[in-house]
Design an enzyme around this catalytic site. Structure first.
Site, PDB file in Angstrom:
ATOM      1  N   ASP A 248       0.825  -1.201   0.000  1.00 13.14           N
ATOM      2  CA  ASP A 248       0.000   0.000   0.000  1.00 13.14           C
ATOM      3  C   ASP A 248       0.863   1.257   0.000  1.00 13.14           C
ATOM      4  O   ASP A 248       2.083   1.204   0.213  1.00 13.14           O
ATOM      5  CB  ASP A 248      -0.904   0.023   1.236  1.00 13.14           C
ATOM      6  CG  ASP A 248      -1.986  -1.039   1.185  1.00 13.14           C
ATOM      7  OD1 ASP A 248      -2.339  -1.486   0.079  1.00 13.14           O
ATOM      8  OD2 ASP A 248      -2.489  -1.418   2.268  1.00 13.14           O
TER       9      ASP A 248
ATOM     10  N   TYR B  79       6.974  -9.744   6.797  1.00 13.28           N
ATOM     11  CA  TYR B  79       6.981  -8.303   7.030  1.00 13.28           C
ATOM     12  C   TYR B  79       7.561  -8.001   8.408  1.00 13.28           C
ATOM     13  O   TYR B  79       7.515  -8.839   9.322  1.00 13.28           O
ATOM     14  CB  TYR B  79       5.559  -7.743   6.984  1.00 13.28           C
ATOM     15  CG  TYR B  79       4.967  -7.581   5.606  1.00 13.28           C
ATOM     16  CD1 TYR B  79       5.013  -6.356   4.943  1.00 13.28           C
ATOM     17  CD2 TYR B  79       4.335  -8.648   4.966  1.00 13.28           C
ATOM     18  CE1 TYR B  79       4.450  -6.194   3.681  1.00 13.28           C
ATOM     19  CE2 TYR B  79       3.770  -8.493   3.703  1.00 13.28           C
ATOM     20  CZ  TYR B  79       3.832  -7.265   3.071  1.00 13.28           C
ATOM     21  OH  TYR B  79       3.277  -7.112   1.822  1.00 13.28           O
TER      22      TYR B  79
END
Length: 279
Positions: A58, A119
């Site tokens: 994003d 992540y």
């Protein structure tokens, strides 16, 4: 396709000034757009060769270990391969780098062949705030955080579940995922790094999970609360999607070369959870 070579790209970027990975209407700056433009320029092509990526990050999210692939005409690859990496370095903006280019093994798909994505989310509860040199990569949380309580809560989220309570739904997409790792460590510098690894992630999943754990860490919720939210299967207004700048895609994992095609086929199937019941 004998006239095409699939090329794997390993890359990284600072997401601060990007409107995410994927190209968008309206001329917004994206990672995909920058790399595709650079690739078209350095190969002197009239065609834009479209990239497929392992994880569509994003706006504001960073990547250290992103992977993509592109299908190039064999003659283009043969002509430009020796100097392509260096030419891309000269053409790309400073906030995105391609580190490796190589012909991908048979069956490789950057997105569907991946078996996990890892992540890291970084946050500090230092009363003085964030080191100015890290301000674009670390979230400041203005309440003291109990990392042990956060890890206790995280353990209740591991495994295969429907993560609808932690995802922004997309039409036709499943929210079933296998969360393989969720753990937090406070470093000597006081920065807390959350490691989050799953076979795949749905939209806003990592940032929502971290938002829930922060509520546990600062004492607003008990360690069993995130698992209760998960079991309820609906969005809880108390689960905040934390800001994107603390999030970095660190690494993407792939199986052995001989398993790539099978993994790609498997990942394209829409997932369901095993039916509850006897037998």
């Amino acid at each position: 396709m004998s006239g095409v070579v699939r090329v794997r790209l390993d890359l990284s970027y600072d997401g601060s000034e990007f409107s995410g990975w994927a190209k968008q209407a309206g001329g917004r700056r994206t990672v995909q757009g920058e790399i595709e433009d650079a690739l078209r320029t350095v190969t002197r092509s009239a065609t834009t060769y479209e990239l497929t990526v392992a994880g569509r990050t994003d706006a504001g999210v960073h990547a250290r270990g992103q992977v993509a692939h592109v299908d190039l005409p064999r003659e283009v690859w043969a002509e430009h391969r020796p100097k392509l990496l260096k030419r891309l370095a000269g053409r790309l903006p400073k906030d995105v780098r391609v580190w490796a280019l190589r012909e991908a093994p048979a069956g490789f798909d950057a997105r569907f062949s991946a078996i996990w994505r890892r992540y890291a989310y970084r946050v500090t509860d230092n009363p003085g705030g964030v080191d100015p040199l890290l301000r674009d990569h670390v979230l400041w949380h203005d309440w003291p955080l109990d990392v042990d309580a956060m890890n206790e809560a995280a353990r209740g989220l591991l495994g295969e579940h429907d993560f609808a309570a932690y995802c922004k739904r997309r039409e036709g997409a499943t929210t079933i995922r296998t969360l393989q790792e969720l753990s937090l460590v406070r470093g000597d510098d006081g920065i807390i790094t959350a490691t989050v690894r799953a076979d795949a992630f749905c939209h806003n999943m990592v940032r929502s999970l971290i938002g829930a754990l922060l509520f546990v860490g600062d004492g607003h919720r008990t360690p069993d609360w995130p698992a209760k939210v998960l079991a309820a299967g609906v969005r809880d207004s108390a689960v905040h999607v934390v800001r994107p700048h603390g999030l970095t895609l660190e690494e993407v994992g792939y199986p052995a070369d001989e398993l790539l095609a099978a993994r790609s086929a498997e990942a394209r199937n829409k997932r369901t959870l095993p039916s509850a019941g006897c037998c």
